[in-house]
Design a protein around this motif. Structure first.
Motif, PDB file in Angstrom:
ATOM      1  N   PRO A 127      42.022  29.042  53.491  1.00 34.98           N
ATOM      2  CA  PRO A 127      42.655  30.353  53.320  1.00 34.98           C
ATOM      3  C   PRO A 127      41.898  31.418  54.112  1.00 34.98           C
ATOM      4  N   ALA A 128      42.619  32.447  54.515  1.00 35.22           N
ATOM      5  CA  ALA A 128      41.983  33.548  55.232  1.00 35.22           C
ATOM      6  C   ALA A 128      40.999  34.267  54.309  1.00 35.22           C
ATOM      7  N   ALA A 129      39.946  34.801  54.891  1.00 35.09           N
ATOM      8  CA  ALA A 129      38.962  35.558  54.107  1.00 35.09           C
ATOM      9  C   ALA A 129      39.616  36.806  53.525  1.00 35.09           C
ATOM     10  N   SER A 130      39.243  37.164  52.320  1.00 33.70           N
ATOM     11  CA  SER A 130      39.795  38.347  51.662  1.00 33.70           C
ATOM     12  C   SER A 130      38.694  39.020  50.851  1.00 33.70           C
ATOM     13  N   PRO A 131      38.803  40.324  50.653  1.00 34.33           N
ATOM     14  CA  PRO A 131      37.732  41.044  49.940  1.00 34.33           C
ATOM     15  C   PRO A 131      37.871  40.930  48.430  1.00 34.33           C
ATOM     16  N   ALA A 132      36.775  41.163  47.743  1.00 30.66           N
ATOM     17  CA  ALA A 132      36.790  41.269  46.288  1.00 30.66           C
ATOM     18  C   ALA A 132      36.919  42.729  45.905  1.00 30.66           C
ATOM     19  N   GLY A 133      37.752  43.019  44.931  1.00 33.69           N
ATOM     20  CA  GLY A 133      37.911  44.388  44.472  1.00 33.69           C
ATOM     21  C   GLY A 133      36.791  44.818  43.545  1.00 33.69           C
ATOM     22  N   ALA A 134      36.899  46.022  43.028  1.00 35.79           N
ATOM     23  CA  ALA A 134      35.855  46.587  42.173  1.00 35.79           C
ATOM     24  C   ALA A 134      35.892  45.979  40.778  1.00 35.79           C
ATOM     25  N   TRP A 135      34.711  45.809  40.217  1.00 39.40           N
ATOM     26  CA  TRP A 135      34.564  45.345  38.838  1.00 39.40           C
ATOM     27  C   TRP A 135      34.423  46.563  37.943  1.00 39.40           C
ATOM     28  N   PRO A 136      35.223  46.683  36.897  1.00 41.35           N
ATOM     29  CA  PRO A 136      35.155  47.891  36.057  1.00 41.35           C
ATOM     30  C   PRO A 136      33.842  47.969  35.288  1.00 41.35           C
ATOM     31  N   ALA A 164      38.852  40.980  35.268  1.00 38.33           N
ATOM     32  CA  ALA A 164      38.064  41.992  34.560  1.00 38.33           C
ATOM     33  C   ALA A 164      38.825  43.315  34.456  1.00 38.33           C
ATOM     34  N   ARG A 165      39.571  43.683  35.500  1.00 36.39           N
ATOM     35  CA  ARG A 165      40.335  44.936  35.466  1.00 36.39           C
ATOM     36  C   ARG A 165      41.487  44.853  34.457  1.00 36.39           C
ATOM     37  N   VAL A 166      42.161  43.713  34.394  1.00 39.54           N
ATOM     38  CA  VAL A 166      43.240  43.537  33.420  1.00 39.54           C
ATOM     39  C   VAL A 166      42.687  43.612  32.000  1.00 39.54           C
ATOM     40  N   LEU A 167      41.573  42.941  31.760  1.00 34.62           N
ATOM     41  CA  LEU A 167      40.954  42.997  30.434  1.00 34.62           C
ATOM     42  C   LEU A 167      40.504  44.416  30.095  1.00 34.62           C
ATOM     43  N   ASP A 168      39.966  45.118  31.081  1.00 39.81           N
ATOM     44  CA  ASP A 168      39.513  46.493  30.869  1.00 39.81           C
ATOM     45  C   ASP A 168      40.673  47.383  30.422  1.00 39.81           C
ATOM     46  N   ARG A 169      41.841  47.181  31.018  1.00 40.33           N
ATOM     47  CA  ARG A 169      43.009  47.974  30.634  1.00 40.33           C
ATOM     48  C   ARG A 169      43.438  47.699  29.186  1.00 40.33           C
ATOM     49  N   LEU A 170      43.079  46.510  28.694  1.00 47.69           N
ATOM     50  CA  LEU A 170      43.399  46.142  27.317  1.00 47.69           C
ATOM     51  C   LEU A 170      42.284  46.507  26.340  1.00 47.69           C
ATOM     52  N   GLY A 171      41.229  47.172  26.847  1.00 52.45           N
ATOM     53  CA  GLY A 171      40.134  47.584  25.980  1.00 52.45           C
ATOM     54  C   GLY A 171      39.096  46.513  25.747  1.00 52.45           C
ATOM     55  N   VAL A 366      51.213  32.932  47.888  1.00 52.78           N
ATOM     56  CA  VAL A 366      50.823  32.254  46.644  1.00 52.78           C
ATOM     57  C   VAL A 366      49.629  33.001  46.076  1.00 52.78           C
ATOM     58  N   ARG A 367      49.735  33.419  44.814  1.00 52.78           N
ATOM     59  CA  ARG A 367      48.659  34.191  44.204  1.00 52.78           C
ATOM     60  C   ARG A 367      48.434  33.747  42.771  1.00 52.78           C
ATOM     61  N   HIS A 368      47.262  34.052  42.260  1.00 54.57           N
ATOM     62  CA  HIS A 368      47.011  33.859  40.836  1.00 54.57           C
ATOM     63  C   HIS A 368      47.838  34.888  40.083  1.00 54.57           C
ATOM     64  N   TRP A 369      48.441  34.472  38.976  1.00 47.90           N
ATOM     65  CA  TRP A 369      49.327  35.397  38.268  1.00 47.90           C
ATOM     66  C   TRP A 369      48.592  36.631  37.754  1.00 47.90           C
ATOM     67  N   ILE A 370      47.288  36.512  37.488  1.00 46.16           N
ATOM     68  CA  ILE A 370      46.545  37.669  37.001  1.00 46.16           C
ATOM     69  C   ILE A 370      46.372  38.693  38.116  1.00 46.16           C
ATOM     70  N   GLU A 371      46.319  38.245  39.374  1.00 42.55           N
ATOM     71  CA  GLU A 371      46.283  39.168  40.512  1.00 42.55           C
ATOM     72  C   GLU A 371      47.604  39.919  40.631  1.00 42.55           C
ATOM     73  N   LEU A 372      48.717  39.205  40.417  1.00 41.15           N
ATOM     74  CA  LEU A 372      50.024  39.863  40.473  1.00 41.15           C
ATOM     75  C   LEU A 372      50.120  40.958  39.416  1.00 41.15           C
ATOM     76  N   LEU A 373      49.647  40.652  38.225  1.00 41.32           N
ATOM     77  CA  LEU A 373      49.696  41.635  37.146  1.00 41.32           C
ATOM     78  C   LEU A 373      48.795  42.829  37.445  1.00 41.32           C
ATOM     79  N   ASP A 374      47.581  42.557  37.899  1.00 39.55           N
ATOM     80  CA  ASP A 374      46.646  43.638  38.231  1.00 39.55           C
ATOM     81  C   ASP A 374      47.234  44.536  39.310  1.00 39.55           C
ATOM     82  N   SER A 375      47.801  43.932  40.348  1.00 31.87           N
ATOM     83  CA  SER A 375      48.395  44.701  41.439  1.00 31.87           C
ATOM     84  C   SER A 375      49.569  45.542  40.938  1.00 31.87           C
TER      85      SER A 375
END
Length: 380
Positions: A127-136, A164-171, A366-375
């Motif tokens: 897969p092509a290289a991709s960046p990691a986003g911020a950790w809350p 981590a961002r999805v979980l953060d949104r859920l408290g 093709v993506r992980h479903w948690i990435e789709l939700l976060d986006s």
């Protein structure tokens, strides 16, 4: 029981049409070996061809724990038959590189640099290289431990931060234990079971202080790893120093979808988007969470395209795509045809191995479903 439901559900039997390449035949071969009959290279080939998808377990009306029988059989046959030096060396190489984040990251970076001269089959798997986003920031009283994994941070660096961002949104705050590493599944399925237990012990040691200080679960976003961690109690049941701790870790292990399914998601719906979801074997057959991710995605507003034969494996199966490329490719082509038949905008899955394998041949993202939700949440 000889009903044959397991045979009908087996991907390799469906491809090869040989009883010995189905669960019922493999159990018979294992039984022969354990009763004293000398195994042969042919016996080993039949066991090697198994994906360990455990679709047969879901189909079995008697609850036969086929995956555990297979681990036993493979180990015994490995000891009695051995392997040609080239096959043995390749398996050792996989065990030496893949479970270690830094080693695998370095090898992946090198492979990307050499991509133009690599065989086309290997190029497709990179897969092509991709960046990691911020950790809350860690700002919530509720905390869970997040397994980082071994190959996932290099192959898809944003899956863990997105979780981590999805979980953060859920408290909920996600913490990691730097000392934790590979879950041990790769070693377990390559008949290096003592090595797998060492990985399990290291993770139990790394997570125990966090559990003792109040972390409510060990959350895993790669379903293959989740299936393994949930087995820690069984795998270490005879180790007096770890049995109780491993049982507690296994009981507290949750796939990320189990966390979301239990939370209040009112007001978090996203813009409708058509997605084809590939449920990994380790999610639906290993963890028995069939339909849970699909239900959560529908609750959040996603439209799910129909997928024929959704119970069948995509052919990734850990290292299977590297060790059995011909069968793996056939299964991949069948799975992609089923996933793309509904003309989805993208394909989603819940395991890094499946994700990478599907990416190698998919015409859609093709993506992980948690990435789709976060986006989707970030676009609101």
């Amino acid at each position: 029981m000889h009903c044959g439901f397991c045979t009908a559900a087996c991907p390799t039997y469906r491809l090869l049409g040989d009883e010995r390449d189905g669960p019922r035949g493999r159990i018979y071969l294992i039984k022969q070996v354990l009763e004293g009959e000398a195994p042969t290279a042919s016996t080993q080939i039949r066991l090697d061809r198994c994906l360990t998808c455990r679709s047969c377990e879901t189909a079995c009306p008697s609850g036969v724990a086929y995956g555990r029988l297979l681990d036993i059989g493979r180990q015994v046959v490995e000891e009695k038959v051995g392997r040609p030096w080239l096959d043995k060396s390749f398996r050792l190489l996989l065990r030496t590189v893949l479970p270690y984040r830094r080693r695998f990251g370095a090898v992946l970076a090198l492979a990307r640099g050499l991509k133009p001269v690599l065989p086309s089959r290997l190029q497709a798997k990179l897969p092509a290289a991709s960046p990691a986003g911020a950790w809350p920031p860690l700002r919530h009283a509720r905390r869970v431990i997040l397994l980082q994994g071994c190959v996932q941070p290099a192959l898809a660096p944003d899956i863990n931060p997105a979780t981590a961002r999805v979980l953060d949104r859920l408290g909920i705050s996600a913490v990691v234990a730097p000392e934790a590493g590979c879950c041990g599944a790769l070693s377990q399925h390559l008949s290096a079971q003592d090595e797998a237990l060492d990985f399990a012990r290291r993770n139990v040691d790394a997570w125990w202080p966090l559990l003792e200080s109040g972390a409510e679960a060990v959350v895993v976003n790669a379903s293959g790893c989740g299936a393994m961690v949930k087995e820690y109690g069984h795998l270490l049941r005879r180790d007096p120093a770890y049995a109780d701790k491993a049982a507690r870790v296994g009981a507290l292990a949750k796939d990320i979808v189990e966390v979301l399914a239990a939370e209040n998601l009112d007001g978090l719906a996203v813009e409708p988007r058509t997605v084809a979801f590939h449920s990994p074997c380790t999610l639906q057959h290993g963890q028995k969470l069939n339909g849970v991710t699909e239900s959560v995605l529908r609750r959040l507003g996603f439209d799910l395209a129909p997928v024929a034969d959704a119970h069948l494996c995509c052919g990734s199966a850990g290292t299977y795509s590297l060790l059995q490329p011909r069968l793996s490719q056939q299964l991949l082509e069948q799975k992609l045809a089923a996933l793309e038949a509904g003309q989805p905008e993208c394909i989603a899955t819940a395991n890094i191995g499946c994700l990478t394998h599907l990416q190698s041949g998919a015409a859609r993202p093709v993506r992980h479903w948690i990435e789709l939700l976060d986006s989707a949440w970030n676009q609101r």
